[in-house]
Design an enzyme around this catalytic site. Structure first.
Site: not given
Ligand code: PXP
Length: 241
Positions: A49-50, A9-10, A211-212, A43, A7, A100-101, A45, A18, A189-190, A151, A70
């Site tokens: 947002r991203h 997204d970040h 992702g993160h 994702h 993922n 986050t979700t 959204r 920016r 997730h996580g 998932e 997503e």
């Protein structure tokens, strides 16, 4: 075999800080593929947002693996997904103020809405997954929607302060039940390098979406290496070298 969906997204989050064109999520996706990613997850959204629509279009045309979108199961987002044509879609709950979700979908309380959204996308050849907590009732409710996969939300496992293996066993039991009902089973997730192994060992799980922790590690060592490290651990967990 267990697949890794990365993922990104970040990467878009940093770009949006920016409002210019770097870092480019597509470049990150291609590097993730070089590191062994089996798919790219984004994702889109409702608040944009991203990730932006344009990102999804560019990824769609350029990545060699599969694209997993997503999204919220709303009529507007479903129309967009019909146009964007990802390989896979994963319905997630969305709250505007969340970081986050936060939890899984409540499939039981919105079964008809979700079934309609699943039907529309699957009619276009897009496989649909539902992001749900490791909860038997939600898995049973998911079956009525016709979704291809579930998932399983691993956030509770990842954040557990006390008995983490109890949470892992809840994920494993949910995976077994979901497989019995005929779902392809994913999880995410996580997850990070320290906690991925017990989840990757669950035999029914064929895909993890992460992702993160990968993007965080990529800042230090580069995307390709960050993905390779995660993939290697997942392989070891399955006893495949
Ligand atoms: N799976 C789903 C459905 C998600 O919404 C997210 C977060 O965007 C992830 C997996 C990945 O979670 P993390 O960023 O904590 O690895």
């Amino acid at each position: 075999m267990i697949r890794l969906g990365v993922n990104i997204d970040h990467v878009a989050t940093v770009r949006q800080a920016r409002e210019i064109d770097i870092p480019d999520p597509l470049e990150a996706a291609l590097l993730a593929e070089q590191g062994g990613a089996d798919g790219i997850t984004v994702h889109l959204r409702e608040d944009r947002r991203h990730i932006q629509e344009r990102d999804v279009e560019r990824l769609r045309g350029a990545i060699k693996t599969k694209l997993n979108l997503e999204m919220a199961a709303t009529p507007e987002m479903v129309s967009l997904a019909e146009k964007l044509r990802p390989d896979d879609a994963c319905f997630v709950p969305e709250r505007r103020a969340e970081l986050t979700t936060e939890g899984g979908l409540d499939v039981r309380s919105q079964q008809k809405k979700i079934r309609d959204a699943v039907e529309r996308l699957q009619a276009r050849g897009i496989r649909v997954s539902l992001f749900i907590d490791p909860d038997r009732d939600q898995i049973a409710a998911s079956r009525e929607t016709g979704a291809h996969s579930v998932e399983i939300h691993t956030g509770k496992y990842a954040n557990a302060k006390g008995d983490r293996m109890r949470e892992r066993d809840a994920v494993a039991a949910a995976a077994t039940f979901a497989r019995e009902l005929g779902f392809e089973v994913h999880a995410g997730h996580g997850l990070n390098l320290d906690n991925v192994t017990p989840v990757a060992r669950i035999p029914e799980i064929v895909e993890l979406n992460i992702g993160h922790s990968i993007v965080a590690r990529a800042i230090m060592v580069g995307m390709e290496r960050a993905v390779r490290e995660m993939k290697e651990l997942m392989r070891q967990a399955r006893g495949v070298w």
